[in-house]
Motif scaffolding. Structure first.
Motif, short mmCIF file in Angstrom:
data_model
loop_
_atom_site.label_atom_id
_atom_site.label_comp_id
_atom_site.label_asym_id
_atom_site.label_seq_id
_atom_site.Cartn_x
_atom_site.Cartn_y
_atom_site.Cartn_z
N SER A 16 26.53 -7.70 25.65
CA SER A 16 25.61 -8.81 25.30
C SER A 16 26.11 -10.13 25.67
O SER A 16 27.02 -10.20 26.24
CB SER A 16 25.80 -8.52 23.66
OG SER A 16 27.21 -9.04 23.34
N HIS A 47 20.59 -10.35 23.00
CA HIS A 47 20.83 -8.88 22.61
C HIS A 47 20.59 -8.00 23.90
O HIS A 47 19.69 -8.29 24.60
CB HIS A 47 20.19 -8.51 21.27
CG HIS A 47 20.39 -9.20 20.05
ND1 HIS A 47 21.49 -9.80 19.82
CD2 HIS A 47 19.38 -9.84 18.96
CE1 HIS A 47 21.48 -10.45 18.57
NE2 HIS A 47 20.20 -10.71 18.12
N VAL A 48 21.03 -6.93 23.61
CA VAL A 48 20.65 -5.64 24.39
C VAL A 48 19.82 -4.87 23.59
O VAL A 48 20.48 -4.34 22.52
CB VAL A 48 21.57 -4.91 25.32
CG1 VAL A 48 20.97 -3.93 26.01
CG2 VAL A 48 22.43 -5.90 26.16
N ALA A 70 23.17 -9.17 29.29
CA ALA A 70 22.29 -10.19 28.43
C ALA A 70 22.83 -11.48 28.94
O ALA A 70 23.85 -11.58 29.35
CB ALA A 70 22.25 -10.00 26.95
N ASP A 88 17.45 -12.07 25.67
CA ASP A 88 17.45 -10.80 25.22
C ASP A 88 17.07 -10.01 26.43
O ASP A 88 16.13 -10.28 27.03
CB ASP A 88 16.67 -10.32 23.95
CG ASP A 88 17.05 -11.14 22.80
OD1 ASP A 88 18.29 -11.36 22.61
OD2 ASP A 88 16.37 -11.36 22.05
N ILE A 119 18.71 -2.68 18.20
CA ILE A 119 19.67 -3.50 18.92
C ILE A 119 20.74 -2.71 19.37
O ILE A 119 21.65 -2.14 18.47
CB ILE A 119 20.30 -4.86 18.07
CG1 ILE A 119 19.07 -5.78 17.84
CG2 ILE A 119 21.47 -5.60 18.82
CD1 ILE A 119 19.45 -7.02 17.10
N LYS A 122 24.76 -6.36 20.10
CA LYS A 122 24.33 -7.47 19.68
C LYS A 122 25.04 -8.75 20.09
O LYS A 122 26.09 -8.65 20.35
CB LYS A 122 24.87 -7.73 18.20
CG LYS A 122 24.20 -8.63 16.98
CD LYS A 122 24.47 -8.34 15.69
CE LYS A 122 23.69 -9.45 14.68
NZ LYS A 122 23.97 -9.14 13.35
N GLY A 123 24.09 -9.87 20.58
CA GLY A 123 24.74 -10.90 21.05
C GLY A 123 25.63 -11.82 20.16
O GLY A 123 25.57 -11.76 18.84
#
Length: 335
Positions: A16, A47-48, A70, A88, A119, A122-123
């Motif tokens: 991420s 996010h991915v 990401a 994203d 997700i 998560k970023g």
């Protein structure tokens, strides 16, 4: 689609985006000697995201993309300006895709609906600027948060074909031929075992413009649950089918024994598969004389609805479709 283009298992490295740092900044304008802190927050890392789609039915497009990255969030700026969020990354996957943790093998989630977004990684959260840390006792905070770091991990994506009816049988039982007759699918067909090396899907037209999806699963052999033949590679696709249509050719030495072997392999692989509705189709009956059919009917396995069919002459095909539709409606009503 060519057999080599069907990919139902990939391992990818996913990272991420990191969160942007909050700004350490003080307002400085003409005639404003002590403007106070005005550092903005950092942006969220990207996010991915996995997105389900009916437009693809294989993981081929991810086979050669081993590293997914990401974008990082941007840092905050003075004037309480927030940094932009990292972009994203969306990965489109077929319905029936499962994500697993490489280390533990644990199933993280599954994608089953068109347009569904989950997700995967998560970023990182953006850091707070120093504007958040001012107080009556600290009017010039010299502190701002850094953003949360990126998260990186290896993930397994595994596809289980979604279909209403799954064809189960030994190699060369006539599964591919049946699918080619009742649908527009054109699987490879030949008179030798393991012609089918990938699952094939076909939409079967039924009465009054209705339809259902049938899947031709590559042939099972005795010991498949232990990895023999094509083994575990394709047994998992059977888990997604609402109805299991067992197929045994009329020239089998012992139809009941062959059927019981197939059932046993499914039970060894996953006992819950036996909770599904089952039908039995005896294929290639065009080879039999009337007397042979009568004799064969006495040797059929008990406790399962059986239909004699011939993909060559179309005998029994409509009756088989009627039984499938009846079971599908019953199972839908229960749900």
């Amino acid at each position: 689609m060519a057999s080599s283009n069907f990919i139902d298992y990939v391992k990818i490295n996913v990272r991420s985006g990191a969160g942007g740092a909050g700004a350490l900044h003080f307002r400085r304008e003409k005639h404003v000697e002590k403007g106070g802190p005005d550092g903005g927050d950092g942006g969220r890392g990207g996010h991915v995201i996995l997105k389900g789609t009916t437009q693809v039915w294989t993981l081929l497009h991810l086979k050669y993309t081993k590293h997914i990255r990401a974008f990082d969030g941007k840092g905050g700026e003075g004037g309480r300006r927030k940094g932009s969020d990292g972009k994203d990354i969306y990965l489109e996957v077929p319905l029936g895709t499962i994500a697993r943790d490489v280390e533990t093998g644990e199933q993280l989630f599954e994608v089953t609906q068109d347009g569904q977004e989950i997700i995967l990684m998560k970023g990182g959260r953006g850091g707070l600027g120093n504007d958040h840390f001012k107080s009556s006792t600290n009017q010039t905070p010299q502190h701002a948060q850094t953003g949360d770091p990126a998260i990186e991990s290896w993930i397994i994506l595994e596809l289980k074909v979604l279909a209403d009816v799954g064809l189960v049988g030994f190699p060369n039982a006539g599964k591919s031929t049946l699918l080619s007759v009742v649908s527009a699918a054109r699987p490879e067909i030949a008179d030798y075992p393991f012609t089918t090396l990938v699952p094939n899907l076909g939409v079967v037209d039924y009465r009054n413009y209705k339809s259902f999806v049938m899947a031709d699963i590559p042939g099972i052999i005795e010991g498949a649950s232990q990895g023999k033949g094509l083994g575990l590679r394709f047994l998992r696709h059977i888990e997604r089918n609402s109805i299991l249509l067992f197929m045994v050719p009329a020239d089998s030495e012992d139809i009941e024994a062959e059927y019981n072997t197939l059932v046993n392999e499914l039970q060894l692989y996953n006992p819950s598969l036996l909770d599904k509705e089952r039908l039995l189709a005896v294929s290639k009956v065009d080879m039999l004389m009337d007397e042979e059919r009568e004799e064969l009917a006495k040797k059929l396995p008990k406790g399962i609805s059986c239909t004699f069919i011939s993909s060559l002459t179309q005998e029994g095909i409509d009756q088989l479709k009627d039984k499938i539709w009846e079971l599908l409606n019953d199972s839908t009503a229960v749900k």
